[in-house]
Scaffold this active site. Structure first.
Site, PDB file in Angstrom:
ATOM      1  N   HIS A  65      -8.868 -41.189  26.110  1.00 34.50           N
ATOM      2  CA  HIS A  65      -9.047 -41.717  27.469  1.00 34.50           C
ATOM      3  C   HIS A  65     -10.496 -41.984  27.842  1.00 34.50           C
ATOM      4  O   HIS A  65     -10.765 -42.603  28.870  1.00 34.50           O
ATOM      5  CB  HIS A  65      -8.446 -40.743  28.487  1.00 34.50           C
ATOM      6  CG  HIS A  65      -9.276 -39.505  28.661  1.00 34.50           C
ATOM      7  ND1 HIS A  65      -9.343 -38.526  27.698  1.00 34.50           N
ATOM      8  CD2 HIS A  65     -10.108 -39.132  29.657  1.00 34.50           C
ATOM      9  CE1 HIS A  65     -10.179 -37.587  28.111  1.00 34.50           C
ATOM     10  NE2 HIS A  65     -10.658 -37.926  29.293  1.00 34.50           N
ATOM     11  N   HIS A  80     -14.579 -43.923  31.325  1.00 34.51           N
ATOM     12  CA  HIS A  80     -13.443 -43.008  31.486  1.00 34.51           C
ATOM     13  C   HIS A  80     -12.255 -43.805  32.010  1.00 34.51           C
ATOM     14  O   HIS A  80     -12.199 -44.146  33.192  1.00 34.51           O
ATOM     15  CB  HIS A  80     -13.821 -41.892  32.467  1.00 34.51           C
ATOM     16  CG  HIS A  80     -12.856 -40.768  32.504  1.00 34.51           C
ATOM     17  ND1 HIS A  80     -11.641 -40.849  33.155  1.00 34.51           N
ATOM     18  CD2 HIS A  80     -12.916 -39.540  31.954  1.00 34.51           C
ATOM     19  CE1 HIS A  80     -11.011 -39.708  33.021  1.00 34.51           C
ATOM     20  NE2 HIS A  80     -11.768 -38.896  32.286  1.00 34.51           N
TER      21      HIS A  80
END
Length: 158
Positions: A65, A80
């Site tokens: 992620h 992110h």
């Protein structure tokens, strides 16, 4: 021998086609309170994430992620993808690069399974963070519609 100071100025492009968001408006205190750095966020409907700059991949989270990069000028950034996406343990995320890969701005670096994300009600608000602010002055663009060719952050040496 002589040591010349590197020019630390660089620009970051939008990693997505969508809309930019002020960091303080992201519904996650870690990002909104700038606990890991300053930057900008994004909302988007596409399924591809692009490199925001020329540089090297220095970190890929085990859960896929988050990607850490170092620009050609040595500035460290964190991309992110989504909020709480760490809990997906990599499901619905395909990373297209490897650690130590050299990338160019606008190279595809990640692909998302939008159907999976929608089915699991994942908030894909995506912060782009400069993690080491010491010695830098940021010029962050105002929230707007963005494409991957749009500069969203100018990083200048102080």
């Amino acid at each position: 021998m002589f040591r010349f100071k590197k020019n630390k100025s660089c620009v970051l492009y939008s990693p997505v086609k969508g809309k930019s968001i002020l960091l303080e408006n992201i519904p996650d205190k870690v990002f909104a309170d700038k606990l890991i750095g300053d930057g900008i966020g994004f909302s988007f409907d596409d399924n591809v994430i692009y490199s925001p700059c020329d540089g090297e991949i220095i970190m890929i989270a085990n859960s896929k992620h988050a990607i850490g990069m170092k620009t050609e000028n040595g500035v460290e950034i964190l991309l992110h993808v989504g909020l709480e996406t760490v809990n997906l343990d990599g499901q619905g995320i395909e990373v297209l690069i490897n650690i130590h890969d050299k990338v160019k701005a606008h190279d595809p670096i990640m692909k998302l399974d939008r159907q999976f994300m929608d089915m699991h009600h994942v908030d894909l608000t995506t912060p782009l963070i400069i993690t080491d602010l010491k010695g830098y002055h940021l010029v962050i663009s105002h929230p707007q519609k963005v494409d991957i060719s749009d500069v969203v952050i100018q990083i200048n040496s102080k």
